[in-house]
Design a protein around this motif. Structure first.
Motif, PDB file in Angstrom:
ATOM      1  N   HIS A   1      -9.207 -38.098  28.497  1.00  0.00           N
ATOM      2  CA  HIS A   1     -10.018 -37.713  29.663  1.00  0.00           C
ATOM      3  C   HIS A   1      -8.782 -37.211  30.587  1.00  0.00           C
ATOM      4  O   HIS A   1      -7.816 -38.169  30.821  1.00  0.00           O
ATOM      5  CB  HIS A   1     -10.726 -38.975  30.258  1.00  0.00           C
TER       6      HIS A   1
ATOM      7  N   ALA B   1      -2.528 -37.105  31.342  1.00  0.00           N
ATOM      8  CA  ALA B   1      -3.507 -37.539  30.487  1.00  0.00           C
ATOM      9  C   ALA B   1      -2.878 -37.889  29.073  1.00  0.00           C
ATOM     10  O   ALA B   1      -1.970 -37.194  28.728  1.00  0.00           O
ATOM     11  CB  ALA B   1      -4.548 -36.880  30.218  1.00  0.00           C
TER      12      ALA B   1
ATOM     13  N   SER C   1     -12.468 -32.993  36.578  1.00  0.00           N
ATOM     14  CA  SER C   1     -12.193 -33.623  35.427  1.00  0.00           C
ATOM     15  C   SER C   1     -12.828 -33.092  34.204  1.00  0.00           C
ATOM     16  O   SER C   1     -13.560 -31.913  34.082  1.00  0.00           O
ATOM     17  CB  SER C   1     -12.910 -35.250  35.374  1.00  0.00           C
TER      18      SER C   1
ATOM     19  N   ASP D   1     -12.655 -33.425  29.642  1.00  0.00           N
ATOM     20  CA  ASP D   1     -12.101 -34.254  28.304  1.00  0.00           C
ATOM     21  C   ASP D   1     -11.267 -33.341  27.459  1.00  0.00           C
ATOM     22  O   ASP D   1     -11.735 -32.089  27.387  1.00  0.00           O
ATOM     23  CB  ASP D   1     -13.296 -34.623  27.507  1.00  0.00           C
TER      24      ASP D   1
ATOM     25  N   ASN E   1     -16.883 -31.033  28.303  1.00  0.00           N
ATOM     26  CA  ASN E   1     -17.343 -32.020  29.526  1.00  0.00           C
ATOM     27  C   ASN E   1     -16.800 -31.634  30.970  1.00  0.00           C
ATOM     28  O   ASN E   1     -16.417 -32.746  31.509  1.00  0.00           O
ATOM     29  CB  ASN E   1     -17.222 -33.332  29.273  1.00  0.00           C
TER      30      ASN E   1
ATOM     31  N   THR F   1      -8.220 -37.057  21.538  1.00  0.00           N
ATOM     32  CA  THR F   1      -8.798 -36.710  22.601  1.00  0.00           C
ATOM     33  C   THR F   1      -8.525 -37.384  23.527  1.00  0.00           C
ATOM     34  O   THR F   1      -8.242 -38.616  23.397  1.00  0.00           O
ATOM     35  CB  THR F   1     -10.350 -36.349  22.419  1.00  0.00           C
TER      36      THR F   1
END
Length: 409
Positions: A291, A269, A235, A237, A228, A289
């Motif tokens: 972002h 992150a 940005s 993920d 993504n 996981t």
């Protein structure tokens, strides 16, 4: 050789707040990694097929052997003595047996932990012994090979001896099938023999993330990837898929956390996932996981790298930490004459570079040369406006991949 703690692995950052951003503090864990490249004893056979009886024994006298460091090529100055044509082979280099021995001690405080040896490569084949007993056989000549030494290694004042018998003859046949290796026949690049890539000793706790060494250990290690990706929003993920081994005698609930840290040591992150109930002896992947906002994406002109730390906890106690240095980028290939090609971060990139032999040899050094020279190779590629390498014949060394990551190739 007396092992001492590797500060590069266990260095601790100081926590402080700067403009609302936290510095990362590396938690203590049982995992340590040691550079195992110095102080090997070495001798080449008097004749290519001449063995040395008993060389693997702990008490064997190697005091008159040469002292070398790995990576090491035992025919580094023999090569290119005769002009060769395509597929004509190198007629000058020694092909035969050679022998390595390394003496080392491990502190008593490491007793009860796992001990692994990782050879990033040796050519062509190597029989590996620990304290007189054969513990491994590496035959592929290219990819890393790992061995779990935990059951046979000594701790405290008692010395260990690691011994390796190398055979780089083109007639070498795989022991299981008696098949010779087609790629190891004469070619335009020399057949550099020896422990010609780096060597590492890894120590872990009983519950740990496995090493990315399938040959020998048959383990997968830690895999990190973005999804993504938004170039416009800066940005992505970030996902970590790490194989975990519960080597303890009990069932354990294992949780993993991930932290993405920038060049300044700032946490950018945090990655999370569900804990996993693991029975004794189980090897399973754990995924986390998160972002990454304000992402600094990697490109050939701006090769930005992050450090990703994956942290295992049992009953809220840290049992393992792995650091991985990597970059994140969006890559597309689009078809169409005049409009297609490779796009990195939504921008067309004209790939230009070299078809490089994976031996990547230097005169008088062969394939085994220090890390700064791998950086020099990368710098030379970039200085002539190259940004792409197609590796020829076999896989490149990990040190080349790491250098190329840093230089934008």
């Amino acid at each position: 050789m007396q092992i001492r703690s590797a500060a590069v692995v266990l260095g601790v950052f100081v926590i402080f707040a700067a403009f609302g951003q936290d510095k990362f503090k590396l938690p203590d864990s049982p995992r340590e990694r040691f550079d195992f490249n110095a102080d090997w004893r070495f001798v080449r056979a008097a004749k290519p097929e001449e063995d040395i009886s008993g060389f693997e024994a702990a008490g064997f006298n190697d005091s008159k052997w040469e002292v070398v460091s790995t990576p090491h090529s035992f025919n580094d100055v023999d090569s290119f003595r005769t002009i060769i044509s395509h597929s004509g082979g190198d007629r000058g280099a020694y092909r035969g047996l050679a022998f390595y021995r390394k003496h080392f001690k491990l502190p008593e405080s490491m007793k009860g932990r796992n001990v692994f040896i990782e050879f990033e490569g040796m050519r062509q084949a190597g029989q590996i012994f620990l304290n007189g007993k054969q513990v491994g056989l590496s035959e592929n000549g290219v990819t890393p090979y790992g061995i779990d030494l935990s059951g046979g290694v000594n701790f405290g004042d008692q010395e260990n001896v690691l011994a390796v018998r190398i055979d780089n003859r083109t007639t070498y046949a795989e022991q299981a099938t008696k098949t010779t290796f087609e790629w190891n026949a004469n070619a335009t690049n020399p057949n550099y023999g020896g422990i010609n890539r780096r060597v590492w000793l890894d120590v872990t706790g009983k519950i740990y993330q496995t090493l990315p060494v399938y040959d020998g250990l048959q383990t997968q290690g830690t895999y990190i990837y973005p999804s993504n990706i938004s170039v416009a929003d800066h940005s992505a993920d970030i996902t970590v898929d790490s194989q975990v081994h519960n080597g303890s005698d009990d069932q354990a609930t294992v949780a993993m956390e991930g932290v993405v840290v920038d060049r300044d040591g700032i946490v950018r992150a945090k990655l999370s996932g569900e804990p996993l109930d693991m029975v004794s002896g189980e090897k399973s992947p754990i995924e986390v996981t998160g972002h990454l906002a304000d992402a600094h994406l990697w490109s050939v002109n701006d090769p930005y790298l992050y450090d990703v730390y994956t942290i295992l906890k049992v009953d809220d106690k840290v049992v393992d930490v792995v650091k991985t240095t990597t970059g994140f980028r969006k890559v597309d290939f689009k078809g169409g004459a005049g409009t297609g090609g490779v796009y990195i971060n939504d921008k067309f990139v004209y790939l230009k570079g070299f078809a490089q032999r994976a031996t990547n040899e230097w005169a008088g050094i062969g394939q085994a040369y220090p890390e700064w020279m791998h950086d020099l190779t990368a710098k030379q590629i970039r200085d002539c406006n190259g940004n792409y390498v197609r590796w020829m014949h076999v896989a490149p060394q990990a040190v080349d991949v790491q250098a190329f990551d840093r230089y934008g190739i």
